[in-house]
Scaffold this active site. Structure first.
Site, PDB file in Angstrom:
ATOM      1  CG  HIS A 195      -1.770  -1.116   1.724  1.00 35.32           C
ATOM      2  ND1 HIS A 195      -1.267  -2.253   2.301  1.00 35.32           N
ATOM      3  CD2 HIS A 195      -3.025  -1.294   1.579  1.00 35.32           C
ATOM      4  CE1 HIS A 195      -2.111  -2.802   2.754  1.00 35.32           C
ATOM      5  NE2 HIS A 195      -3.344  -2.702   2.058  1.00 35.32           N
ATOM      6  CG  ASP A 240       1.921  -0.763   3.433  1.00 35.85           C
ATOM      7  OD1 ASP A 240       1.347  -0.614   4.356  1.00 35.85           O
ATOM      8  OD2 ASP A 240       1.599  -1.834   2.572  1.00 35.85           O
ATOM      9  CG  HIS A 296     -10.572 -11.312   4.048  1.00 36.66           C
ATOM     10  ND1 HIS A 296     -10.192 -10.245   3.137  1.00 36.66           N
ATOM     11  CD2 HIS A 296      -9.938 -11.110   5.137  1.00 36.66           C
ATOM     12  CE1 HIS A 296      -9.295  -9.408   3.631  1.00 36.66           C
ATOM     13  NE2 HIS A 296      -8.866  -9.839   4.843  1.00 36.66           N
TER      14      HIS A 296
HETATM   15  C1  XUL Z   1      -7.196  -6.590   5.430  1.00 38.94           C
HETATM   16  C2  XUL Z   1      -6.422  -7.025   4.188  1.00 38.94           C
HETATM   17  C3  XUL Z   1      -5.628  -6.045   3.551  1.00 38.94           C
HETATM   18  C4  XUL Z   1      -5.780  -6.043   1.859  1.00 38.94           C
HETATM   19  C5  XUL Z   1      -4.986  -5.076   1.191  1.00 38.94           C
HETATM   20  O1  XUL Z   1      -7.943  -7.429   5.914  1.00 38.94           O
HETATM   21  O2  XUL Z   1      -6.310  -8.300   3.960  1.00 38.94           O
HETATM   22  O3  XUL Z   1      -4.263  -6.126   3.930  1.00 38.94           O
HETATM   23  O4  XUL Z   1      -5.253  -7.343   1.635  1.00 38.94           O
HETATM   24  O5  XUL Z   1      -5.682  -3.849   1.817  1.00 38.94           O
HETATM   25 CO    CO Z   2      -5.437  -9.306   2.273  1.00 37.64          CO
END
Ligand code: XUL
Ligand code: CO
Length: 433
Positions: A99, A102, A269
């Protein structure tokens, strides 16, 4: 050269019997699996945020890691990049992901943040030229800064939409400049805390238009990589609009983007959404939107996203089986969206966490490939659906409901239930693990 990883040599494959901690047991980049090099199957990436930017905090305590590059200056950002590429050289993985937040310090203004990003992207470009690692994907952090607390594209304040647009544009440009193979959007704050203050319909429409604009811009700049949405049901938002693969697909269809945008599926997730990782991968593949994965695991007892390194090859083999069955990655890869536990302070911990994760995935890939190659599971699956190969069965799918119904009396149909053979197939799986 920094001295952060001093004394740690590049990791080599020594095979399952080695006693050397700093060696791969299963990951052997040049080994051919199903006609392709293992490195090209797995396409490993290191996540900049967990490995180099995360300070080790949790909700009850702050920083535990004391890294020499922590701080807000460009010199420290360059040192961080030096250390990152030193780790990439040690691991030998082909990709990394970041990102904006980062890799560069936040500026006092947007212009300053953008200048910092452009400067560090130049530096990362030089690093890429001198080293092996390439950018798998870039993304914008639209969730940490307080300006995004009520969302980015879904923020009730249109100024934040504009700010998000400027941030994503800058990050797409950066990703394009570095030859990134994908651009990711994860909507951590694209959701809501309470319906009492939320216009759900407007927010979803803004998110949809934003994504259309991202796709338009991708074509405008000639970015050939894939745009990926990363589904997650909640955390940090109470309810995220990109809940899971099925929800994202419905969203893409609604905004006419199902041919333009794919998904980056993360194990943790998927679990939070009440699915298995392999379910999400198989569903995405069946919908034609499988892109890439974020590899990690959650703690089995706690109900949040613990982002741990994978250490169970049997679990991952199911996921890699689906990836192989789908034909493997194109632009995607296996990104370790995984972080150390906050007590794991040493440089060695950072290396060995990745070594273990890479070995776990490599072993999983080999098991999955062997089972796929044997054809045993596919034969069993095919046999279960064999009835659909008959002309009468096929005709039902093009005919009417009445025509399908008429078969029952005409042919005297009384269906005979048959075993699903689940335990036998689970035993078959275990023979390949
Ligand atoms: C958050 C996540 C993030 C994404 C990128 O749960 O997985 O790190 O991968 O923004
Ligand atoms: Co992620």
């Amino acid at each position: 050269m920094t001295d952060f990883f001093k004394g740690i040599a590049p990791i080599r494959h020594e095979g399952p019997e080695t006693a050397n901690e700093f060696a791969f047991r299963h990951y052997n980049p040049d080994e051919i699996v199903l006609g392709k090099r293992m490195e090209d199957h797995l396409r490993f990436a290191v996540a900049y945020w967990h490995s180099f930017a995360w300070p080790g905090g949790d909700p009850f305590g702050g920083q535990t890691f004391d890294r020499p590059w922590f701080g807000d200056t460009m010199d420290l950002a360059r040192m961080k990049a030096d250390v990152a590429f030193e780790m990439f050289d040690i691991l030998g993985q082909p990709f990394y992901c970041f990102h904006d937040a980062d890799v560069r310090p936040e500026g006092a203004t947007f212009a300053e943040s953008k200048r910092n990003l452009d400067e560090i992207v130049d530096y990362l470009g030089q690093k890429q030229e001198a080293h092996k690692a390439r950018l798998l994907w870039g993304t914008a952090n639209l969730f940490s800064h307080r300006r995004f607390m009520a969302g980015a594209a879904t923020n009730p304040d249109p100024d934040v939409y504009a700010y998000a647009a400027a941030t994503v544009k800058a990050n797409m440009d950066a990703t394009h400049r570095l030859g990134g193979q994908n651009y990711v959007l994860w909507g951590g704050r694209e959701g809501y805390e309470t319906l009492l203050n939320t216009d759900l319909k407007a927010e979803r429409q803004h998110a949809g238009r934003f994504l259309q604009q991202v796709v338009e811009y991708k074509h405008k700049i000639g970015f050939k990589g894939a745009i990926l949405i990363e589904p997650k049901p909640q955390e940090p938002s109470k309810h995220q609009y990109d809940y899971d693969v099925a929800t994202v697909y419905g969203f893409l269809v609604e905004f006419g983007l199902e041919k333009e945008v794919k998904v980056n599926i993360e194990q943790g997730h998927a679990i939070l959404a009440g699915h298995s990782f392999e379910h999400e991968i198989a569903l995405a593949a069946s919908l034609g939107i499988f892109g890439s994965i974020d590899m990690n695991r959650n703690d089995y007892q706690s109900g949040w996203d613990t982002d741990q390194f994978p250490n169970n090859h049997a679990e991952k083999a199911l996921a890699f089986y689906e990836i192989l069955r789908a034909g493997g990655y194109t632009t995607g890869g296996t990104n370790f969206d995984a972080k150390l536990r906050r007590q794991s302070l040493d440089a060695e911990d950072l290396i060995l966490a990745h070594v273990g994760g890479m070995d776990t995935c490599a072993r999983a890939l080999k098991c999955a490939a062997a089972l796929l190659e044997s054809g045993e599971l596919e034969a069993a699956r095919k046999a279960r659906y064999a009835g659909w190969d008959t002309p009468a069965a096929k005709a039902m799918l093009v005919g009417t409901l009445e025509q399908a119904a008429a078969r029952v009396t005409a042919e005297g149909i009384e269906p005979e239930p048959r075993s699903g053979r689940q335990e036998r197939l689970e035993n078959l799986w275990n023979r390949y693990l």
